[in-house]
Scaffold this motif. Structure first.
Motif, mmCIF file in Angstrom:
data_model
loop_
_atom_site.group_PDB
_atom_site.id
_atom_site.type_symbol
_atom_site.label_atom_id
_atom_site.label_comp_id
_atom_site.label_asym_id
_atom_site.label_seq_id
_atom_site.Cartn_x
_atom_site.Cartn_y
_atom_site.Cartn_z
ATOM 1 N N GLY A 98 0.846 -1.197 0.000
ATOM 2 C CA GLY A 98 0.000 0.000 0.000
ATOM 3 C C GLY A 98 0.874 1.237 0.000
ATOM 4 N N GLY A 124 0.429 4.547 -0.706
ATOM 5 C CA GLY A 124 -0.355 5.771 -0.874
ATOM 6 C C GLY A 124 0.276 6.861 -0.031
ATOM 7 N N ILE A 176 0.427 7.518 3.325
ATOM 8 C CA ILE A 176 1.273 7.203 4.488
ATOM 9 C C ILE A 176 2.430 6.274 4.082
ATOM 10 C CG2 ILE A 176 -0.012 5.210 5.434
ATOM 11 C CD1 ILE A 176 1.423 8.173 7.461
ATOM 12 N N ASN A 189 2.255 -8.584 -4.172
ATOM 13 C CA ASN A 189 2.332 -8.430 -2.712
ATOM 14 C C ASN A 189 3.055 -9.616 -2.056
ATOM 15 O OD1 ASN A 189 0.940 -6.123 -3.179
ATOM 16 N ND2 ASN A 189 -1.000 -6.809 -2.275
ATOM 17 N N ALA A 202 -0.323 -1.017 4.673
ATOM 18 C CA ALA A 202 -0.811 0.369 4.647
ATOM 19 C C ALA A 202 -1.817 0.586 3.526
ATOM 20 C CB ALA A 202 0.375 1.328 4.514
ATOM 21 N N VAL A 203 -2.729 -0.372 3.371
ATOM 22 C CA VAL A 203 -3.823 -0.163 2.411
ATOM 23 C C VAL A 203 -5.034 0.360 3.173
ATOM 24 C CG1 VAL A 203 -3.040 -1.952 0.808
ATOM 25 C CG2 VAL A 203 -4.656 -2.557 2.621
ATOM 26 N N ALA A 245 -5.978 -7.048 -0.943
ATOM 27 C CA ALA A 245 -4.511 -6.914 -0.818
ATOM 28 C C ALA A 245 -3.872 -8.111 -0.120
ATOM 29 C CB ALA A 245 -4.170 -5.631 -0.066
ATOM 30 N N VAL A 256 -0.900 -0.666 9.973
ATOM 31 C CA VAL A 256 -1.186 0.750 10.222
ATOM 32 C C VAL A 256 -2.606 1.123 9.790
ATOM 33 C CG1 VAL A 256 1.277 1.326 9.919
ATOM 34 C CG2 VAL A 256 -0.305 1.745 8.035
ATOM 35 N N PRO A 291 1.328 5.732 12.573
ATOM 36 C CA PRO A 291 2.320 6.746 12.210
ATOM 37 C C PRO A 291 1.622 8.041 11.791
ATOM 38 C CG PRO A 291 2.105 5.120 10.453
ATOM 39 C CD PRO A 291 1.151 4.706 11.538
ATOM 40 N N PRO A 351 1.876 11.741 9.417
ATOM 41 C CA PRO A 351 2.533 12.151 8.167
ATOM 42 C C PRO A 351 3.941 12.728 8.373
ATOM 43 C CG PRO A 351 0.238 12.805 8.145
ATOM 44 C CD PRO A 351 0.499 12.279 9.527
HETATM 45 N N1 LIG Z 1 -2.744 8.986 5.631
HETATM 46 C C1 LIG Z 1 -2.371 8.973 6.917
HETATM 47 O O1 LIG Z 1 -1.923 9.980 7.481
HETATM 48 C C2 LIG Z 1 -2.468 7.680 7.711
HETATM 49 C C3 LIG Z 1 -1.866 7.636 8.971
HETATM 50 C C4 LIG Z 1 -1.904 6.423 9.688
HETATM 51 C C5 LIG Z 1 -2.559 5.323 9.150
HETATM 52 N N2 LIG Z 1 -3.165 5.418 7.926
HETATM 53 C C6 LIG Z 1 -3.821 4.221 7.391
HETATM 54 O O2 LIG Z 1 -3.025 3.772 6.305
HETATM 55 C C7 LIG Z 1 -3.860 3.188 5.313
HETATM 56 C C8 LIG Z 1 -3.579 3.881 3.993
HETATM 57 O O3 LIG Z 1 -3.926 5.244 4.127
HETATM 58 P P1 LIG Z 1 -3.468 6.305 3.002
HETATM 59 O O4 LIG Z 1 -3.944 7.608 3.466
HETATM 60 O O5 LIG Z 1 -2.030 6.109 2.694
HETATM 61 O O6 LIG Z 1 -4.385 5.803 1.793
HETATM 62 P P2 LIG Z 1 -4.131 5.968 0.235
HETATM 63 O O7 LIG Z 1 -3.361 7.221 -0.029
HETATM 64 O O8 LIG Z 1 -5.438 5.797 -0.433
HETATM 65 O O9 LIG Z 1 -3.172 4.749 -0.132
HETATM 66 C C9 LIG Z 1 -3.594 3.421 -0.156
HETATM 67 C C10 LIG Z 1 -2.727 2.716 -1.182
HETATM 68 O O10 LIG Z 1 -3.039 1.326 -1.155
HETATM 69 C C11 LIG Z 1 -2.998 0.883 -2.502
HETATM 70 N N3 LIG Z 1 -3.729 -0.363 -2.667
HETATM 71 C C12 LIG Z 1 -5.044 -0.573 -2.841
HETATM 72 N N4 LIG Z 1 -5.298 -1.876 -3.024
HETATM 73 C C13 LIG Z 1 -4.105 -2.514 -2.971
HETATM 74 C C14 LIG Z 1 -3.710 -3.859 -3.115
HETATM 75 N N5 LIG Z 1 -4.593 -4.838 -3.383
HETATM 76 N N6 LIG Z 1 -2.402 -4.172 -2.983
HETATM 77 C C15 LIG Z 1 -1.481 -3.188 -2.758
HETATM 78 N N7 LIG Z 1 -1.795 -1.886 -2.624
HETATM 79 C C16 LIG Z 1 -3.100 -1.552 -2.741
HETATM 80 C C17 LIG Z 1 -3.639 2.024 -3.266
HETATM 81 O O11 LIG Z 1 -3.365 1.883 -4.635
HETATM 82 P P3 LIG Z 1 -4.361 2.573 -5.719
HETATM 83 O O12 LIG Z 1 -4.107 4.031 -5.597
HETATM 84 O O13 LIG Z 1 -3.906 1.965 -6.983
HETATM 85 O O14 LIG Z 1 -5.766 2.197 -5.296
HETATM 86 C C18 LIG Z 1 -2.955 3.213 -2.611
HETATM 87 O O15 LIG Z 1 -1.725 3.474 -3.242
HETATM 88 C C19 LIG Z 1 -5.302 3.355 5.768
HETATM 89 O O16 LIG Z 1 -5.763 2.142 6.308
HETATM 90 C C20 LIG Z 1 -5.219 4.430 6.853
HETATM 91 O O17 LIG Z 1 -6.172 4.216 7.865
HETATM 92 C C21 LIG Z 1 -3.117 6.570 7.182
#
Ligand SMILES: NC(=O)c1ccc[n+]([C@@H]2O[C@H](COP(=O)([O-])OP(=O)(O)OC[C@H]3O[C@@H](n4cnc5c(N)ncnc54)[C@H](OP(=O)(O)O)[C@@H]3O)[C@@H](O)[C@H]2O)c1
Length: 221
Positions: free
Chosen positions: A71, A73, A75, A117, A130-131, A139, A154, A178, A180
């Motif tokens: 994942g 994205g 984070i 994966n 981190a998906v 995933a 996470v 974590p 950002p």
């Molecule tokens: N953002 C934060 O500050 C933060 C902090 C702590 C925890 N989190 C947690 O971290 C997770 C991700 O958050 P995010 O904000 O980083 O989300 P995000 O930006 O939407 O990133 C998620 C990533 O996962 C990828 N993904 C989807 N399906 C997948 C698969 N089958 N295999 C591998 N990768 C796959 C997505 O790819 P596509 O773009 O191709 O769909 C995207 O790149 C969430 O569960 C969230 O609760 C986030």
């Protein structure tokens, strides 16, 4: 109350504070305390507000050299950026989010994009999941995770019990939140349960704190 270090709160909401703290800092600290919901020993993101208990300490033996991220994205990218600090740690990325993964691999020679994966898991000692919550089944379904790996979850709202059931693995599972600011190696990352390799990783990326008690089901961690 005395501020100990410059710091940055979740989503950059709280800017660094230096010198003696006033009411505003105290209030912001309390807000952050609520956000991470776990600094039960009275110390809040570098601001000392009461007796300080032991922090997590890493040992040389606990330092992992091969880290996988499923994942890539927001984070995931922030963690890779923090890890890309000239250290020789190898980082293996899942192929989804291909543009981001390719950009990171182009920027940092220790970062590689895997074919799938399973390859991320196979090449890593520690794997960060981190998906988005809703993508976890797609995933992770069918992944084989040997018991000598360490998994770091996470994903908000996904408990370790849920993850263990899905993966059917004996590997240690650690939940972590974590922030950002991890991209600048300034995140306070709260974990559960404590694990030396995970503590060591997040200390490298800022600060690491482990909960002392099991989180309640309503807790974000
Ligand atoms: N953002 C934060 O500050 C933060 C902090 C702590 C925890 N989190 C947690 O971290 C997770 C991700 O958050 P995010 O904000 O980083 O989300 P995000 O930006 O939407 O990133 C998620 C990533 O996962 C990828 N993904 C989807 N399906 C997948 C698969 N089958 N295999 C591998 N990768 C796959 C997505 O790819 P596509 O773009 O191709 O769909 C995207 O790149 C969430 O569960 C969230 O609760 C986030």
């Amino acid at each position: 109350m005395t501020c100990r270090k410059r710091s940055k709160a979740a989503s950059n909401a709280w800017q660094g504070i230096t010198g003696p703290c006033g009411d505003r800092a105290r209030e912001m600290c309390a807000r952050l305390y609520t956000t991470v919901n776990s600094l039960a020993d009275g110390r809040c993101f570098g601001v000392e507000i009461g007796p300080v208990t032991s922090t997590t300490h890493s040992t040389e033996a606990a330092v992992v050299k091969r880290i996988g991220i499923i994942g890539v994205g927001e984070i995931g990218r922030a963690m890779v950026t923090g890890l890309c600090d000239g250290d020789r740690t190898e980082v293996f990325l899942s192929p989804r989010g291909a543009r981001t993964a390719a950009e990171l691999a182009g920027r940092c020679e220790t970062v590689q994009v895997c074919a799938d994966n399973q390859e991320v898991v196979d090449r890593s000692e520690l794997v960060i999941i981190a998906v988005r919550r809703e993508d976890r089944h797609e995933a992770l379904a069918g992944l084989r995770v040997a018991g000598d790996k360490v998994l770091v979850n996470v994903m908000a709202g996904v408990g370790n019990d849920d993850l263990r059931q899905m993966l059917a693995t004996e590997a240690p599972l650690v939940r972590a939140i974590p922030l950002p600011a991890i991209r600048e190696r300034r995140s306070l990352t709260v974990t559960w349960p404590s694990h030396p390799a995970v503590n060591s990783l997040f200390e490298r990326l800022g600060y690491s704190r482990s909960r002392t008690r099991r989180p309640s089901t309503s807790s974000p961690l």
